[in-house]
Design a protein around this motif. Structure first.
Motif, PDB file in Angstrom:
ATOM      1  N   LEU A   1       0.823  -1.202   0.000  1.00  0.00           N
ATOM      2  CA  LEU A   1       0.000   0.000   0.000  1.00  0.00           C
ATOM      3  C   LEU A   1       0.857   1.251   0.000  1.00  0.00           C
ATOM      4  N   ASN A   2       0.271   2.341  -0.485  1.00  0.00           N
ATOM      5  CA  ASN A   2       0.873   3.659  -0.271  1.00  0.00           C
ATOM      6  C   ASN A   2      -0.122   4.528   0.501  1.00  0.00           C
ATOM      7  N   ILE A   3       0.316   5.717   0.857  1.00  0.00           N
ATOM      8  CA  ILE A   3      -0.515   6.577   1.712  1.00  0.00           C
ATOM      9  C   ILE A   3      -1.861   6.891   1.063  1.00  0.00           C
ATOM     10  N   MET A   4      -1.858   7.201  -0.229  1.00  0.00           N
ATOM     11  CA  MET A   4      -3.098   7.582  -0.897  1.00  0.00           C
ATOM     12  C   MET A   4      -4.087   6.427  -0.959  1.00  0.00           C
ATOM     13  N   ASP A   5      -3.594   5.194  -1.061  1.00  0.00           N
ATOM     14  CA  ASP A   5      -4.496   4.044  -1.023  1.00  0.00           C
ATOM     15  C   ASP A   5      -5.281   4.020   0.282  1.00  0.00           C
ATOM     16  N   MET A   6      -4.568   4.235   1.383  1.00  0.00           N
ATOM     17  CA  MET A   6      -5.222   4.200   2.682  1.00  0.00           C
ATOM     18  C   MET A   6      -6.161   5.391   2.878  1.00  0.00           C
ATOM     19  N   VAL A   7      -5.771   6.556   2.363  1.00  0.00           N
ATOM     20  CA  VAL A   7      -6.616   7.746   2.518  1.00  0.00           C
ATOM     21  C   VAL A   7      -7.921   7.562   1.753  1.00  0.00           C
ATOM     22  N   LYS A   8      -7.830   7.113   0.497  1.00  0.00           N
ATOM     23  CA  LYS A   8      -9.041   6.926  -0.310  1.00  0.00           C
ATOM     24  C   LYS A   8      -9.957   5.871   0.296  1.00  0.00           C
ATOM     25  N   ALA A   9      -9.384   4.737   0.652  1.00  0.00           N
ATOM     26  CA  ALA A   9     -10.198   3.661   1.214  1.00  0.00           C
ATOM     27  C   ALA A   9     -10.725   4.041   2.589  1.00  0.00           C
ATOM     28  N   GLY A  10      -9.866   4.629   3.420  1.00  0.00           N
ATOM     29  CA  GLY A  10     -10.259   4.959   4.785  1.00  0.00           C
ATOM     30  C   GLY A  10     -11.320   6.031   4.866  1.00  0.00           C
ATOM     31  N   LEU A  11     -11.288   6.992   3.943  1.00  0.00           N
ATOM     32  CA  LEU A  11     -12.297   8.050   3.948  1.00  0.00           C
ATOM     33  C   LEU A  11     -13.686   7.461   3.742  1.00  0.00           C
ATOM     34  N   GLY A  12     -13.795   6.520   2.807  1.00  0.00           N
ATOM     35  CA  GLY A  12     -15.087   5.874   2.575  1.00  0.00           C
ATOM     36  C   GLY A  12     -15.560   5.079   3.767  1.00  0.00           C
ATOM     37  N   VAL A  13     -14.645   4.343   4.407  1.00  0.00           N
ATOM     38  CA  VAL A  13     -15.017   3.536   5.573  1.00  0.00           C
ATOM     39  C   VAL A  13     -15.388   4.438   6.747  1.00  0.00           C
ATOM     40  N   ASN A  14     -14.700   5.573   6.901  1.00  0.00           N
ATOM     41  CA  ASN A  14     -15.067   6.529   7.954  1.00  0.00           C
ATOM     42  C   ASN A  14     -16.490   7.039   7.769  1.00  0.00           C
ATOM     43  N   ILE A  15     -16.821   7.408   6.540  1.00  0.00           N
ATOM     44  CA  ILE A  15     -18.170   7.913   6.251  1.00  0.00           C
ATOM     45  C   ILE A  15     -19.209   6.830   6.510  1.00  0.00           C
ATOM     46  N   ILE A  16     -18.910   5.610   6.071  1.00  0.00           N
ATOM     47  CA  ILE A  16     -19.823   4.488   6.306  1.00  0.00           C
ATOM     48  C   ILE A  16     -20.026   4.278   7.799  1.00  0.00           C
ATOM     49  N   GLY A  17     -18.924   4.300   8.556  1.00  0.00           N
ATOM     50  CA  GLY A  17     -19.006   4.066   9.994  1.00  0.00           C
ATOM     51  C   GLY A  17     -19.850   5.095  10.711  1.00  0.00           C
ATOM     52  N   VAL A  18     -19.615   6.380  10.446  1.00  0.00           N
ATOM     53  CA  VAL A  18     -20.383   7.442  11.109  1.00  0.00           C
ATOM     54  C   VAL A  18     -21.864   7.347  10.733  1.00  0.00           C
ATOM     55  N   ALA A  19     -22.147   7.063   9.456  1.00  0.00           N
ATOM     56  CA  ALA A  19     -23.544   6.966   9.012  1.00  0.00           C
ATOM     57  C   ALA A  19     -24.262   5.804   9.688  1.00  0.00           C
ATOM     58  N   VAL A  20     -23.605   4.665   9.792  1.00  0.00           N
ATOM     59  CA  VAL A  20     -24.239   3.496  10.414  1.00  0.00           C
ATOM     60  C   VAL A  20     -24.435   3.726  11.910  1.00  0.00           C
ATOM     61  N   VAL A  21     -23.488   4.345  12.567  1.00  0.00           N
ATOM     62  CA  VAL A  21     -23.641   4.649  13.989  1.00  0.00           C
ATOM     63  C   VAL A  21     -24.809   5.614  14.207  1.00  0.00           C
ATOM     64  N   MET A  22     -24.935   6.617  13.351  1.00  0.00           N
ATOM     65  CA  MET A  22     -26.078   7.543  13.445  1.00  0.00           C
ATOM     66  C   MET A  22     -27.393   6.792  13.265  1.00  0.00           C
ATOM     67  N   LEU A  23     -27.416   5.863  12.303  1.00  0.00           N
ATOM     68  CA  LEU A  23     -28.620   5.056  12.088  1.00  0.00           C
ATOM     69  C   LEU A  23     -28.964   4.251  13.338  1.00  0.00           C
ATOM     70  N   ALA A  24     -27.949   3.704  13.977  1.00  0.00           N
ATOM     71  CA  ALA A  24     -28.175   2.864  15.162  1.00  0.00           C
ATOM     72  C   ALA A  24     -28.747   3.669  16.320  1.00  0.00           C
ATOM     73  N   VAL A  25     -28.144   4.828  16.624  1.00  0.00           N
ATOM     74  CA  VAL A  25     -28.593   5.593  17.795  1.00  0.00           C
ATOM     75  C   VAL A  25     -29.944   6.251  17.551  1.00  0.00           C
ATOM     76  N   MET A  26     -30.356   6.345  16.293  1.00  0.00           N
ATOM     77  CA  MET A  26     -31.667   6.923  16.004  1.00  0.00           C
ATOM     78  C   MET A  26     -32.766   5.864  15.918  1.00  0.00           C
ATOM     79  N   THR A  27     -32.384   4.573  15.875  1.00  0.00           N
ATOM     80  CA  THR A  27     -33.388   3.519  15.695  1.00  0.00           C
ATOM     81  C   THR A  27     -33.358   2.528  16.863  1.00  0.00           C
ATOM     82  N   TRP A  28     -32.635   1.393  16.700  1.00  0.00           N
ATOM     83  CA  TRP A  28     -32.752   0.324  17.691  1.00  0.00           C
ATOM     84  C   TRP A  28     -32.105   0.654  19.033  1.00  0.00           C
TER      85      TRP A  28
END
Length: 602
Positions: free
Chosen positions: A552-579
């Motif tokens: 890997l290089n730094i940009m690989d991790m930045v691109k992939a990690g940014l998407g996973v960060n967004i997914i994580g925050v969105a799913v956590v928001m979904l959880a605390v607003m529902t179940w």
């Protein structure tokens, strides 16, 4: 330039020297206990964020500064450095030590991959599931360190196997007459053809095509036998091989962190939250192993699956029709991949006695955690009704942890005459092995966080913060949660996860009390988002481990990690607003939380 290099070389020393001096006017001018506690908090926070001193060394500063400022006596501060958390951690590390010592983690990982399949996408999912499952019980660092060598070996073997298949197909396309599908028989002639190959290379041409596949296979086998020579050349046959290695590395790093969200013991941030929350709100008995598991198992599964899809689409492309086609015939490459996985699993041999005992104790510990106080039925803790709240998750962890030091690691073997052969008694794990795995730095770091929290309470700094944060009550709760989650996620990219959660918990709890919102409404998403450190190699130990393999290089991790960060925050928001709302009654201000002074008239 020389001055700049000198500054960079001594930057940590300069931070340690000037940070306390520059902040010193705060306690000298504002002569209150709140200001003196804030001075200690700022110094510790800056040292933690910049890692100017080792994290554990910085965590000892409250034990030095609070007695000097007269905030807490030395004995009181010292008592904060060892809590119920440390007993729980001790029991969990006993389990982790035994799993690592007897290679049970390898068996679990490879078995899960064999069950999932060998298609590159399914193979990646298999490794993600196995890493996430292991991370539920081990630290994310240990999981990544243990699983990554398996992934690297499997990936390289698959690349070699596919190269061999390509060589045979090339030979067929060029009119080869050798139709054998087994590659092993070609390997036997490698040494005999070595001189011929050298002669052909010297003349600059290759006569005939009948032995093309055999020559390529020989070269591959020589590279296997001489890794140093292989590493000097290309690591990958083509771009797709490189992308596959990147995906496998990232899936291990991310799954090792995502799986840890599921259990209270899965990651240090969860443990820190649970201990600080139960200390601040002793009347609340809603945070335990079972309730946290019910909350977070859907969160982890959703984030894991969406991250898998994201990584596949980003690096390899995601063909849904091909992925979920039923009854599809396996390709030669998939068969080769399956053979590699099976060979790795066969090397482990049959299930050994220590592995069986470790597995039994593993399930027994999980069972004791789930049944202690499940909520919907009385748990085993109700057997001690005269002492309510005395038995905690650490009690179960210690019961099982002690058994690892008692149960022998070997069974009695017998001769042909049926006589038992004596052996030297050794337990499943020894104290020296336990010490090697025990994260003493985290233990001291958590103790420093407890000391800071106690200091904030005693000095009334928490109450002062709450009074200043009360205007935020005019904002919608969901907006406050998003803002705090994004702030925590951003900070944890450049600071350690335990340090981040230790800094923010004493701030966010008074915020929730000031705006009369259930503290769990803000603390749960902030705690989970503290683990979302996916952008940089330095953000998380698993990131650094997989980055060290060179795919890997730094940009690989930045691109992939940014998407996973967004997914994580969105799913956590979904959880605390529902179940999470009915699970913890987040829509009401609880009776176990204090009412701020400025709201007593409400």
């Amino acid at each position: 330039m020389k001055l700049m290099r000198l500054f960079l070389a001594y930057r940590r020393f300069l931070l340690v020297l000037f940070t306390p001096l520059l902040l010193l006017p705060l306690p000298l001018i504002i002569r209150t206990k709140e200001a003196e506690c804030a001075y200690t908090l700022f110094v510790v926070a800056i040292f933690w964020l910049t890692e100017a001193l080792p994290l554990a060394v910085t965590a000892l500063l409250p034990a030095l500064m609070f007695p000097m400022f007269g905030i807490m006596a030395s004995k009181e501060v010292a008592s904060a450095y060892f809590k119920d958390f440390h007993l729980l951690l001790t029991g969990v590390i006993c389990l982790a030590t035994s799993i690592e010592k007897w290679n049970l983690h390898k068996r679990i990982a490879l078995k899960m991959v064999m069950l999932v399949g060998v298609n590159p996408a399914w193979l990646t999912l298999g490794f993600m599931i196995s890493s996430a499952f292991l991370s539920m019980w081990l630290s994310n660092t240990s999981t990544a360190a243990m699983v990554m060598p398996i992934v690297e070996a499997v990936a390289q073997q698959i690349i070699h196997a596919e190269a061999e298949v390509d060589a045979i197909e090339m030979a067929y396309a060029n009119g080869a007459t050798n139709h054998a599908l087994e590659l092993d028989e070609n390997i036997n002639d490698c040494e005999a053809d070595d001189l011929k190959d050298k002669a052909k290379q010297a003349n600059g041409y290759c006569n005939g095509t009948a032995n093309t596949a055999q020559n390529v296979v020989c070269q591959i086998e020589k590279e296997k036998q001489n890794p140093a020579a292989s590493e000097t050349g290309r690591k990958y046959r083509n771009k797709r091989d490189h992308m596959m290695c990147k995906v496998m590395c990232l899936c291990i790093a991310y799954a090792s962190t995502i799986g840890g969200l599921t259990t209270i013991t899965g990651t240090s941030t969860n443990l820190i939250f649970a201990e600080q929350f139960n200390t601040r709100y002793p009347s609340c008995q809603c945070i335990n192993f079972g309730s946290w598991f019910i909350l977070c198992i859907p969160i982890s599964i959703i984030i894991l699956l969406l991250s898998w899809v994201w990584l596949q689409w980003l690096f390899l492309g995601f063909n849904f029709k091909e992925m979920f086609q039923c009854g599809k015939t396996k390709t030669v490459r998939e068969l080769a991949s399956a053979r590699v996985i099976q060979e790795e699993y066969k090397k482990l041999g049959p299930l050994t006695y220590p592995e069986v005992i470790t597995l039994i104790l593993f399930f027994l510990m999980a069972l004791l955690w789930f049944t202690r106080d499940p909520g919907f039925i009385p748990g085993w803790a109700s057997l001690f009704s005269e002492y309510p709240g005395f038995a905690t998750d650490s009690t179960a962890a210690l019961i099982i942890g002690l058994l690892f030091f008692i149960i022998p690691a070997k069974t009695l073997s017998r001769t042909t005459n049926g006589e038992s052969i004596a052996f030297d008694y050794t337990p499943l794990i020894t104290w020296k092995e336990f010490q090697t795995c025990m994260p003493w730095e985290i233990a001291i770091l958590v103790g420093g966080g407890f000391a800071l929290a106690d200091g904030c309470e005693v000095s009334k700094l928490s109450a002062w913060i709450a009074s200043k944060l009360s205007p935020l009550g005019s904002l919608p709760v969901w907006l406050i949660i998003i803002i705090t989650s994004l702030i925590v996620t951003s900070v944890t990219e450049v600071a350690s996860n335990p340090a981040t959660i230790t800094i923010f918990l004493p701030i966010l709890a008074p915020l929730a009390e000031a705006i009369l919102v259930n503290p769990l409404y803000i603390l749960i998403p902030s705690t989970l988002c503290t683990s979302f450190a996916f952008l940089l190699p330095v953000s998380n130990p698993p990131n650094a481990i997989v980055f060290s393999y060179g795919h890997l290089n730094i940009m690989d991790m930045v691109k992939a990690g940014l998407g996973v960060n967004i997914i994580g925050v969105a799913v956590v928001m979904l959880a605390v607003m529902t179940w999470a709302v009915p699970l913890f009654k987040l829509d009401t201000y609880p009776s176990w939380a204090p009412i701020p002074l400025n709201n007593t008239g409400l």
